[in-house]
Design a protein around this motif. Sequence first.
Motif, PDB file in Angstrom:
ATOM      1  N   ILE A 139       5.731   5.586  -3.767  1.00 18.90           N
ATOM      2  CA  ILE A 139       4.326   6.254  -3.720  1.00 18.90           C
ATOM      3  C   ILE A 139       3.466   5.656  -2.833  1.00 18.90           C
ATOM      4  O   ILE A 139       3.481   4.262  -2.583  1.00 18.90           O
ATOM      5  CB  ILE A 139       3.861   6.515  -5.339  1.00 18.90           C
ATOM      6  N   ASP A 140       2.362   6.387  -2.514  1.00 17.90           N
ATOM      7  CA  ASP A 140       1.322   5.821  -1.764  1.00 17.90           C
ATOM      8  C   ASP A 140       0.256   5.262  -2.546  1.00 17.90           C
ATOM      9  O   ASP A 140      -0.248   5.433  -3.382  1.00 17.90           O
ATOM     10  CB  ASP A 140       0.779   6.793  -0.699  1.00 17.90           C
ATOM     11  N   GLY A 141       0.257   3.956  -2.459  1.00 15.18           N
ATOM     12  CA  GLY A 141      -0.666   2.856  -3.352  1.00 15.18           C
ATOM     13  C   GLY A 141      -2.132   3.168  -2.759  1.00 15.18           C
ATOM     14  O   GLY A 141      -3.000   2.541  -3.563  1.00 15.18           O
ATOM     15  N   THR A 142      -2.302   3.827  -1.785  1.00 14.44           N
ATOM     16  CA  THR A 142      -3.812   4.229  -1.370  1.00 14.44           C
ATOM     17  C   THR A 142      -4.218   5.212  -2.202  1.00 14.44           C
ATOM     18  O   THR A 142      -5.724   5.350  -2.185  1.00 14.44           O
ATOM     19  CB  THR A 142      -3.844   4.598   0.071  1.00 14.44           C
ATOM     20  N   LYS A 143      -3.314   6.056  -2.760  1.00 14.87           N
ATOM     21  CA  LYS A 143      -3.902   7.462  -3.529  1.00 14.87           C
ATOM     22  C   LYS A 143      -3.804   7.114  -5.108  1.00 14.87           C
ATOM     23  O   LYS A 143      -4.455   7.893  -5.589  1.00 14.87           O
ATOM     24  CB  LYS A 143      -2.932   8.594  -3.046  1.00 14.87           C
TER      25      LYS A 143
ATOM     26  N   VAL B 208       3.714  -2.431  -1.169  1.00 16.98           N
ATOM     27  CA  VAL B 208       3.104  -1.291  -2.000  1.00 16.98           C
ATOM     28  C   VAL B 208       1.730  -2.175  -2.611  1.00 16.98           C
ATOM     29  O   VAL B 208       1.817  -3.082  -2.998  1.00 16.98           O
ATOM     30  CB  VAL B 208       3.681  -0.853  -3.348  1.00 16.98           C
ATOM     31  N   GLN B 209       0.427  -1.379  -2.590  1.00 16.18           N
ATOM     32  CA  GLN B 209      -0.859  -2.147  -2.977  1.00 16.18           C
ATOM     33  C   GLN B 209      -0.844  -2.008  -4.584  1.00 16.18           C
ATOM     34  O   GLN B 209      -0.647  -1.218  -5.183  1.00 16.18           O
ATOM     35  CB  GLN B 209      -1.898  -1.236  -2.554  1.00 16.18           C
TER      36      GLN B 209
ATOM     37  N   VAL C 280       0.543  12.797  -6.366  1.00 14.42           N
ATOM     38  CA  VAL C 280       0.680  11.546  -5.698  1.00 14.42           C
ATOM     39  C   VAL C 280       2.238  11.310  -5.537  1.00 14.42           C
ATOM     40  O   VAL C 280       2.719  10.250  -5.139  1.00 14.42           O
ATOM     41  CB  VAL C 280      -0.043  10.424  -6.228  1.00 14.42           C
TER      42      VAL C 280
END
Length: 577
Positions: free
Chosen positions: A338-342, A380-381, A326
Amino acid sequence: MRMSQMVGRRIKEDPKDAKTVSHKFLIRGGYIRPVSAGIYSLLPLGQRIVAKIEAIIREEMNRIDGQEILMPVVLPAELWMESGRFQSVGQELLRFKDRNGKDMLLGMTHEEAVVQLARTELSSYKQLPVMLYQIQTKYRDEARPRAGMIRVREFTMKDAYSFHTDQASLDAYYRRAHEAYERIFQRLGMKNVLSIKANSGMMGGNVSHEFMAVCECGEDTIVCSPDYSYRANCEVAVADWQFEKGEPLPLEKVHTPGAHTIEEVAEFLNVPRSQTGKAVFYQDVGSGELIFALIRGDFEVNESKLANTALVPELKFAEDEAIRAVGCVPGFASPLAIDGTKVKIIVDRSAAESGNLVVGANEEDFHYKNFNCERDLAGVQYVVADIATVRAGDPCVGSGEPLQLTRGIEVGNIFQLGTKYSLPMGCNYLDQNGKSHPMVMGCYGIGVGRAMAAVLEQSNDEYGPIWPLSIAPYQVQLCALTPAKDNVGAAADRLYEALTAAGIEVLYDDRGEKAGSMFSDADLIGIPFRVILSPKTLADGEVEWKRRGEKESVRMKLEVVAACLKEQIAAEAKRFS
């Protein structure tokens, strides 16, 4: 019972694998014997104690309108599939196939089974509320059974389940059950039992309490205020933490060669741990989903809180490969870029409400200074929650007093399950208007063997257990010293018969052992009252009488022994009624 005929020998030395007082004395006193890891046979002495514990539990369950049933140990997996727990519960649930290839399991708890029963027998609001209970064998495939009867694989449990039309009805009954549990543990002779707020765990529900027998060997940590007005399991405990953000400073990337841990980073940059942010990665055991927990460096992640926040039944530490997948670098990770969907990002209040922290830069040998959550994670989630473990000295919510940590053995638990099981399994009732609703449920458990061990942990000396009269295997131990001399044996026989005729439970040591060996065995058995008959006492027409755990003894005339003991036992019994 004559000891010359009783099955179960005393053992002089502590078992090599026994680490707790109860494990040592239950083995040495001839109460239990191991069959396999975490699986024990009860010998006659142990069975008598367990039977008395069960009798007290039954009395109190009947007192709150419980109806006793008995459900199978072996259950079809399809019931657990209905509730969803067949897939969500881990390896502690022992699954197998029968000869026809049907999925089966050994019941570690019986919510599904009792719901299946209730939906066949209860259909109208007129039948509710109702409580059903059983005392039944359970099996939990513990990875590391320990401490004798405290953590086992096969065990006996009283589990009760109540069914209601609404939450108000459950609330009222829950209070009755709580009071019944307090009476049970008082009657069992436990000296210090705390009712504490608890984590419902795999049982589900929103409200739960554990009853903890305070004890050094306990596996659970209890968080308490000095006056005990606040009590909670460390899995759910909270504190009145106050954090300060300060004026946000510009984010600054700094070189931190070889500084992987919080301690190394804090030392290298000459900042306190409270000025750092710690990244901890977990994975959902079932789905493999990655969970990124960010917490201030001077706190530790509370995995139970984290699992509840993430809605995950079981967590494990993440592998480095999953972390790198990630875009994070182990040892230098942060939620920046970083990708909060991953990955599911959960930020503890300590990190969200503090300012200018040092966090990883997601690059080998680099960190960022002056991280501020709200500013630097814009877009970011992530979720902010309390996922921190309470520490000794943290301020109590309400009073502000420093919290204390102690250890305890969980001897009972009660849960408000709500409709967690009734809704998916279609356990419904019809109201006054003929409309169908899911029943609202409560659940109430007590481990019988664990209760025996917990009492022993709280009531012992260096020589053995000191059993409370209410659950002692016998009320009186009669010791005949040198029975072949001066007619002692015949006199002891007559006294044994007289005591038994008076309704007194007597263990009669008629073996003719030497005094030291006889008294050592008596200490290991731990019966509350001891009567000693010897040539010396018989010459005066007397016996020697003493309480277990007390050094001093008194003389008593032989002809009044039965009446005096009956009076003493009746007076003692009032303490446990």
